[in-house]
Design a protein around this motif. Structure first.
Motif, mmCIF file in Angstrom:
data_model
loop_
_atom_site.group_PDB
_atom_site.id
_atom_site.type_symbol
_atom_site.label_atom_id
_atom_site.label_comp_id
_atom_site.label_asym_id
_atom_site.label_seq_id
_atom_site.Cartn_x
_atom_site.Cartn_y
_atom_site.Cartn_z
ATOM 1 N N LEU A 139 65.937 0.077 64.675
ATOM 2 C CA LEU A 139 66.622 1.122 63.911
ATOM 3 C C LEU A 139 67.191 0.566 62.609
ATOM 4 O O LEU A 139 67.194 1.250 61.579
ATOM 5 N N ALA A 140 67.676 -0.671 62.642
ATOM 6 C CA ALA A 140 68.230 -1.274 61.434
ATOM 7 C C ALA A 140 67.155 -1.456 60.369
ATOM 8 O O ALA A 140 67.392 -1.216 59.172
ATOM 9 N N LEU A 141 65.971 -1.861 60.784
ATOM 10 C CA LEU A 141 64.864 -1.985 59.828
ATOM 11 C C LEU A 141 64.456 -0.619 59.284
ATOM 12 O O LEU A 141 64.212 -0.458 58.082
ATOM 13 N N ASP A 142 64.388 0.382 60.160
ATOM 14 C CA ASP A 142 64.041 1.733 59.718
ATOM 15 C C ASP A 142 65.067 2.269 58.728
ATOM 16 O O ASP A 142 64.723 2.950 57.754
ATOM 17 N N ASN A 143 66.342 1.965 58.971
ATOM 18 C CA ASN A 143 67.396 2.502 58.111
ATOM 19 C C ASN A 143 67.380 1.874 56.722
ATOM 20 O O ASN A 143 67.866 2.473 55.760
ATOM 21 N N PHE A 144 66.822 0.678 56.599
ATOM 22 C CA PHE A 144 66.674 0.075 55.278
ATOM 23 C C PHE A 144 65.784 0.936 54.402
ATOM 24 O O PHE A 144 66.104 1.216 53.236
ATOM 25 N N LEU A 148 74.218 24.133 68.183
ATOM 26 C CA LEU A 148 73.644 23.778 69.486
ATOM 27 C C LEU A 148 74.621 22.892 70.253
ATOM 28 O O LEU A 148 74.865 21.748 69.852
ATOM 29 N N PRO A 149 75.198 23.396 71.336
ATOM 30 C CA PRO A 149 76.127 22.574 72.136
ATOM 31 C C PRO A 149 75.446 21.296 72.619
ATOM 32 O O PRO A 149 74.336 21.319 73.138
ATOM 33 N N GLY A 150 76.112 20.184 72.413
ATOM 34 C CA GLY A 150 75.573 18.914 72.886
ATOM 35 C C GLY A 150 74.627 18.222 71.943
ATOM 36 O O GLY A 150 74.235 17.079 72.189
ATOM 37 N N TYR A 151 74.223 18.885 70.839
ATOM 38 C CA TYR A 151 73.317 18.245 69.885
ATOM 39 C C TYR A 151 74.129 17.297 68.999
ATOM 40 O O TYR A 151 75.098 17.695 68.351
ATOM 41 N N VAL A 152 73.736 16.031 68.984
ATOM 42 C CA VAL A 152 74.419 15.019 68.181
ATOM 43 C C VAL A 152 73.355 14.189 67.471
ATOM 44 O O VAL A 152 72.343 13.814 68.072
ATOM 45 N N SER A 153 73.570 13.904 66.197
ATOM 46 C CA SER A 153 72.579 13.147 65.434
ATOM 47 C C SER A 153 72.494 11.708 65.921
ATOM 48 O O SER A 153 73.425 11.176 66.550
ATOM 49 N N ARG A 154 71.374 11.071 65.625
ATOM 50 C CA ARG A 154 71.207 9.668 65.985
ATOM 51 C C ARG A 154 72.304 8.823 65.350
ATOM 52 O O ARG A 154 72.888 7.942 66.002
ATOM 53 N N TYR A 155 72.591 9.068 64.081
ATOM 54 C CA TYR A 155 73.601 8.252 63.403
ATOM 55 C C TYR A 155 74.949 8.351 64.109
ATOM 56 O O TYR A 155 75.644 7.351 64.297
ATOM 57 N N ALA A 168 73.173 -15.110 67.860
ATOM 58 C CA ALA A 168 72.424 -16.218 68.455
ATOM 59 C C ALA A 168 71.340 -15.703 69.388
ATOM 60 O O ALA A 168 70.287 -16.322 69.530
ATOM 61 N N ALA A 169 71.588 -14.548 70.007
ATOM 62 C CA ALA A 169 70.608 -13.954 70.928
ATOM 63 C C ALA A 169 69.713 -12.949 70.241
ATOM 64 O O ALA A 169 68.540 -12.813 70.596
ATOM 65 N N HIS A 170 70.242 -12.228 69.247
ATOM 66 C CA HIS A 170 69.499 -11.072 68.719
ATOM 67 C C HIS A 170 69.958 -10.714 67.307
ATOM 68 O O HIS A 170 70.509 -9.644 67.076
ATOM 69 N N ALA A 171 69.727 -11.571 66.342
ATOM 70 C CA ALA A 171 70.134 -11.289 64.964
ATOM 71 C C ALA A 171 69.347 -10.098 64.418
ATOM 72 O O ALA A 171 68.140 -9.971 64.641
ATOM 73 N N ILE A 172 70.056 -9.207 63.709
ATOM 74 C CA ILE A 172 69.417 -8.036 63.117
ATOM 75 C C ILE A 172 69.806 -7.937 61.651
ATOM 76 O O ILE A 172 70.780 -8.553 61.201
ATOM 77 N N VAL A 173 69.046 -7.150 60.890
ATOM 78 C CA VAL A 173 69.392 -6.919 59.485
ATOM 79 C C VAL A 173 70.567 -5.933 59.419
ATOM 80 O O VAL A 173 70.806 -5.186 60.377
ATOM 81 N N PRO A 174 71.325 -5.908 58.316
ATOM 82 C CA PRO A 174 72.612 -5.197 58.303
ATOM 83 C C PRO A 174 72.559 -3.721 57.946
ATOM 84 O O PRO A 174 73.607 -3.127 57.657
ATOM 85 N N PHE A 175 71.391 -3.083 57.997
ATOM 86 C CA PHE A 175 71.264 -1.769 57.379
ATOM 87 C C PHE A 175 71.673 -0.587 58.251
ATOM 88 O O PHE A 175 71.568 0.555 57.824
#
Length: 457
Positions: free
Chosen positions: A364-369, A395-402, A311-318
């Motif tokens: 990010l959801a739009l980009d991931n589509f 690399l210690p501490g390196y984590v992917s966006r996903y 209701a506040a922030h609908a996003i696409v499901p990707f």
């Protein structure tokens, strides 16, 4: 900022409050549980009849991928164990090439993380049971909101009128009736952006009582401008969803065209879909929309109105974050209530800080589509993923966006900032390594030579 009408805000609340939630879907039910835990009395209004008795809407049950943000919210209420017992973990993507070749892409470098497939209707039933079991939660089905008078504190449900409503929270989805009223008020902005794509649900049934494909993966058939995905179900079937341009969906207007298209573009799936034609012709086409609203709440003398979830922030499901993001709303609103001493106008004012995060995940959801339909099968994309996983290992501490999005509760906006910092570190490290190699090579070339033609050590 708070959108306020031409009157003073409601006074601070003390003690237990009567709170009305419109929408008994996933977010509404979970939010009712959080509010009830704070000793508020909650009335949930739902336009549908009880889905535990009526069953889910046909062809609209896109499976959910519950990950850490959603699990964290459920865990806080002791609901995670029961929900996850009905879910199926998926440790990566299984890519289906047009020739039927398969390629597995793990979500994390060590393959330790997984997202969890669960049917929307199944999860809604679990959360309805949890909310209904609480003594200070009442659920009223068959109540469609038709009017909201913020100056009188009145809600209308057709011929039924409810007066004296002090706090109402709209958790009634992307086409929220509560938000529709807020949109008419001064100072409230709203936008919606539709993709020129629709979605349609299909199914792959169990074969000889077993899964017809690997149940430990989210299956994707990327085909350039379109794609199909499939998620496993506990009954050993797969729920498939097409994401196609609207004109492509409409073009398959006969059984012959449907069979020919799937045989040509999804040959391995086609062999597993005995009910393809019936499902394609019978199931509705859903729409994909991003909706933004600001602010998410309004206060008057009589009523405080807030929004949560779609209701506040609908996003696409990707990115698989719609339900996870909505559940995280419940955690954040609960945190805001604690900070505000259960003063709802103040808490909803604090809750607005979350908009930065929801704007990020919408993008990010739009980009991931684009990534899912176009890039996941390309050699360059796969090489990039291998490099990313290698960086995670060395690399210690390196984590992917996903991983940060799906397997942590790091705020979405902070994920973006952290990924940008990591890329600068990696670029600097790569530059230093190249420079060191260059200097070493130059040193070897410029060493003085002895009489025998060998370099002097």
């Amino acid at each position: 900022m708070t959108a306020r009408l031409d009157m003073a805000a409601a006074p601070p609340y003390e003690g237990s409050m009567e709170v009305t939630i419109v929408g008994a879907g996933l977010v509404g039910c979970l939010l009712a549980c959080f509010l009830a835990r704070r000793d508020h009395h909650v009335t949930l209004y739902e336009r549908r009849e009880d889905p535990r008795e009526q069953g889910p809407d046909r062809g609209r049950s896109i499976n959910l991928a519950i990950s850490e943000r959603g699990i964290d919210a459920l865990r806080r209420l002791g609901l995670d164990g029961k929900v996850l017992a009905e879910a199926l973990p998926m440790a990566g993507r299984m890519m289906h090439a047009p020739d039927g070749a398969l390629a597995f892409q793990p979500y994390s470098a060590d393959r330790a993380h997984a997202i969890n497939s669960i049917g929307r209707a199944d999860l809604n039933r679990e959360l309805l049971d949890a909310a209904s079991a609480l003594p200070n939660v009442e659920v009223r089905f068959g109540h469609r909101l038709t009017g909201l008078d913020e100056r009188r504190g009145r809600l209308e449900f057709g011929a039924r009128t409810v007066d004296g409503v002090r706090v109402v929270i709209g958790a009634d989805g992307a086409y929220s009736a509560v938000r529709a009223r807020l949109q008419q008020l001064p100072g409230v902005s709203f936008s919606q952006d539709y993709l020129d794509y629709g979605y349609k649900e299909l199914s792959i049934p169990a074969r000889d009582g077993e899964f017809a494909m690997d149940p430990g993966a989210l299956h994707i058939w990327p085909r350039g401008r379109s794609m199909m995905i499939a998620l496993p179900n506990p009954d050993r079937s797969f729920t498939c969803t097409l994401f196609w341009p609207h004109e492509s969906i409409a073009a398959l207007d006969s059984p012959r065209k449907i069979r020919a298209y799937f045989a040509g573009h999804y040959p391995d799936a086609f062999e597993l879909m005995p009910g393809l034609v019936e499902a394609y012709q019978g199931n509705p086409v859903g729409h994909l929309v991003t909706m933004r609203c600001s602010p998410w709440h309004v206060s008057t003398d009589a009523m405080t109105i807030g929004l949560a979830g779609d209701a506040a922030h609908a996003i696409v499901p990707f990115y698989g974050q719609g339900a996870n993001c909505g559940f995280e709303d419940c955690v954040e609103l609960d945190r805001c209530l604690a900070e505000a001493g259960d003063d709802f106008p103040q808490a909803l004012e604090l809750f607005e800080r979350r908009k930065e995060d929801t704007d990020v995940i919408a993008r990010l959801a739009l980009d991931n589509f684009v990534e899912m339909r176009d890039k996941v099968g390309s050699r360059m994309f796969l090489a990039g993923k291998r490099i990313e996983h290698a960086l995670e290992r060395v690399l210690p501490g390196y984590v992917s966006r996903y991983e940060l999005v799906s397997f942590s509760t790091t705020p979405y906006a902070e994920v973006e900032r952290r990924v940008a910092r990591q890329r600068r570190w990696a670029a600097a490290g790569a530059g230093a390594a190249i420079l060191a190699l260059g200097l070493a090579a130059a040193g070897r070339r410029t060493r003085p030579w002895g009489q025998n033609g060998q370099p002097i050590a």
